[in-house]
Write a protein that holds these residues in place. Sequence first.
Motif, mmCIF file in Angstrom:
data_model
loop_
_atom_site.group_PDB
_atom_site.id
_atom_site.type_symbol
_atom_site.label_atom_id
_atom_site.label_comp_id
_atom_site.label_asym_id
_atom_site.label_seq_id
_atom_site.Cartn_x
_atom_site.Cartn_y
_atom_site.Cartn_z
ATOM 1 N N CYS A 184 -5.170 10.937 6.521
ATOM 2 C CA CYS A 184 -5.082 10.999 5.071
ATOM 3 C C CYS A 184 -4.771 9.579 4.599
ATOM 4 O O CYS A 184 -3.794 8.974 5.068
ATOM 5 C CB CYS A 184 -3.978 11.971 4.677
ATOM 6 N N ILE A 185 -5.574 9.045 3.717
ATOM 7 C CA ILE A 185 -5.469 7.624 3.361
ATOM 8 C C ILE A 185 -5.541 7.477 1.850
ATOM 9 O O ILE A 185 -6.334 8.158 1.198
ATOM 10 C CB ILE A 185 -6.645 6.835 3.987
ATOM 11 N N LEU A 186 -4.716 6.590 1.312
ATOM 12 C CA LEU A 186 -4.821 6.251 -0.102
ATOM 13 C C LEU A 186 -5.608 4.957 -0.241
ATOM 14 O O LEU A 186 -5.356 3.995 0.478
ATOM 15 C CB LEU A 186 -3.435 6.087 -0.727
ATOM 16 N N ARG A 187 -6.536 4.961 -1.123
ATOM 17 C CA ARG A 187 -7.370 3.777 -1.309
ATOM 18 C C ARG A 187 -7.305 3.305 -2.745
ATOM 19 O O ARG A 187 -7.518 4.078 -3.660
ATOM 20 C CB ARG A 187 -8.822 4.082 -0.930
ATOM 21 N N GLY A 188 -7.015 2.012 -2.903
ATOM 22 C CA GLY A 188 -7.020 1.417 -4.228
ATOM 23 C C GLY A 188 -8.418 1.001 -4.610
ATOM 24 O O GLY A 188 -9.365 1.174 -3.855
ATOM 25 N N GLY A 189 -8.535 0.455 -5.784
ATOM 26 C CA GLY A 189 -9.845 0.041 -6.247
ATOM 27 C C GLY A 189 -10.036 -1.450 -6.141
ATOM 28 O O GLY A 189 -9.377 -2.115 -5.352
ATOM 29 N N GLY A 190 -10.955 -1.995 -6.886
ATOM 30 C CA GLY A 190 -11.193 -3.426 -6.880
ATOM 31 C C GLY A 190 -11.876 -3.880 -5.615
ATOM 32 O O GLY A 190 -12.480 -3.100 -4.880
ATOM 33 N N THR A 191 -11.733 -5.156 -5.320
ATOM 34 C CA THR A 191 -12.422 -5.732 -4.169
ATOM 35 C C THR A 191 -11.839 -5.257 -2.859
ATOM 36 O O THR A 191 -12.441 -5.453 -1.812
ATOM 37 C CB THR A 191 -12.360 -7.270 -4.215
ATOM 38 N N ILE B 297 2.012 7.598 -4.647
ATOM 39 C CA ILE B 297 0.631 7.339 -5.055
ATOM 40 C C ILE B 297 0.597 6.778 -6.471
ATOM 41 O O ILE B 297 1.384 7.174 -7.335
ATOM 42 C CB ILE B 297 -0.203 8.643 -4.958
ATOM 43 N N SER B 298 -0.288 5.824 -6.709
ATOM 44 C CA SER B 298 -0.433 5.278 -8.058
ATOM 45 C C SER B 298 -1.608 5.977 -8.753
ATOM 46 O O SER B 298 -2.412 6.649 -8.118
ATOM 47 C CB SER B 298 -0.675 3.776 -8.010
ATOM 48 N N GLY B 299 -1.683 5.778 -10.059
ATOM 49 C CA GLY B 299 -2.683 6.483 -10.841
ATOM 50 C C GLY B 299 -4.125 6.164 -10.476
ATOM 51 O O GLY B 299 -5.020 6.962 -10.734
ATOM 52 N N THR B 300 -4.336 5.006 -9.863
ATOM 53 C CA THR B 300 -5.706 4.610 -9.544
ATOM 54 C C THR B 300 -6.057 4.798 -8.071
ATOM 55 O O THR B 300 -7.160 4.464 -7.649
ATOM 56 C CB THR B 300 -5.926 3.133 -9.900
ATOM 57 N N ASP B 301 -5.134 5.330 -7.298
ATOM 58 C CA ASP B 301 -5.398 5.536 -5.866
ATOM 59 C C ASP B 301 -6.258 6.771 -5.646
ATOM 60 O O ASP B 301 -5.940 7.845 -6.146
ATOM 61 C CB ASP B 301 -4.095 5.721 -5.084
ATOM 62 N N ASP C 272 0.847 -1.193 0.000
ATOM 63 C CA ASP C 272 0.000 0.000 0.000
ATOM 64 C C ASP C 272 0.884 1.245 0.000
ATOM 65 O O ASP C 272 1.862 1.330 0.730
ATOM 66 C CB ASP C 272 -0.876 0.036 1.246
ATOM 67 N N ALA C 273 0.512 2.204 -0.838
ATOM 68 C CA ALA C 273 1.240 3.464 -0.851
ATOM 69 C C ALA C 273 1.035 4.167 0.476
ATOM 70 O O ALA C 273 -0.033 4.093 1.073
ATOM 71 C CB ALA C 273 0.738 4.333 -1.997
ATOM 72 N N LYS C 274 2.060 4.889 0.932
ATOM 73 C CA LYS C 274 2.000 5.490 2.268
ATOM 74 C C LYS C 274 1.768 6.975 2.186
ATOM 75 O O LYS C 274 2.019 7.626 1.171
ATOM 76 C CB LYS C 274 3.298 5.207 3.004
ATOM 77 N N THR C 275 1.269 7.515 3.295
ATOM 78 C CA THR C 275 1.080 8.948 3.428
ATOM 79 C C THR C 275 1.875 9.456 4.616
ATOM 80 O O THR C 275 2.127 8.717 5.565
ATOM 81 C CB THR C 275 -0.405 9.286 3.636
ATOM 82 N N THR C 276 2.259 10.729 4.535
ATOM 83 C CA THR C 276 2.994 11.372 5.625
ATOM 84 C C THR C 276 2.256 12.624 6.037
ATOM 85 O O THR C 276 1.942 13.469 5.175
ATOM 86 C CB THR C 276 4.424 11.740 5.180
#
Lengths: 112, 115
Positions: free
Chosen positions: A88-95, A27-31, A1-5
């Motif tokens: 602050c949270i990065l969220r991916g997609g999918g299930t 961060i990735s393009g879909t986050d 998981d990509a991290k946040t600071t």
Amino acid sequence: DAKTTQPNSMESNEEEPVHLPCNHSTISGTDYIHWYRQLPSQGPEYVIHGLTSNVNNRMASLAIAEDRKSSTLILHRATLRDAAVYYCILRGGGTSYGKLTFGQGTILTVHP
Amino acid sequence: DTAVSQTPKYLVTQMGNDKSIKCEQNLGHDTMYWYKQDSKKFLKIMFSYNNKELIINETVPNRFSPKSPDKAHLNLHINSLELGDSAVYFCASSPLGLASTGELFFGEGSRLTVL
């Protein structure tokens, strides 16, 4: 998981704007970028989220940098009730879209 | 009306006991979750269920067994409680069909203390 600071803590005066920064250089393009807050002795509460464009809702505004490597949560007029831990949270997609990885967050103190 | 409700709110028990925490949501959501917040205040996902089907299991010890009798309920049963299980457990739900919103609705938490 990509991290946040995020900064560990910030302070504000009541009725002043608050800008809470967050860095997410991996961060990735879909986050999606999400913000939640947790008031004392309560569960986390959704604040706002965005992908690329700035977002506004009744609680706050989210400003996202053009390269998406950072974002800022803006509370336009802080109230005492806004004192909380902001995540602050990065969220991916999918299930696994409900899999939110919470960091330490920023403790916001609001002074009367 | 409480959207996501958990019971009990507080639970104090001895090591080795078995206990359950119940969660119910009246939002009509398809997906429910259990999160754990430890003493350092970090929140981590444990399980996710979608329409009674397990979709996320984050390497939680098998002493923890979630059970979803229907999509409005997700209970957490813990066997052979250990001191390290002391934490606040949060139930949450979200509407799968609106995945792009990504908004989770959390309950108020159940504080488990193992003595």
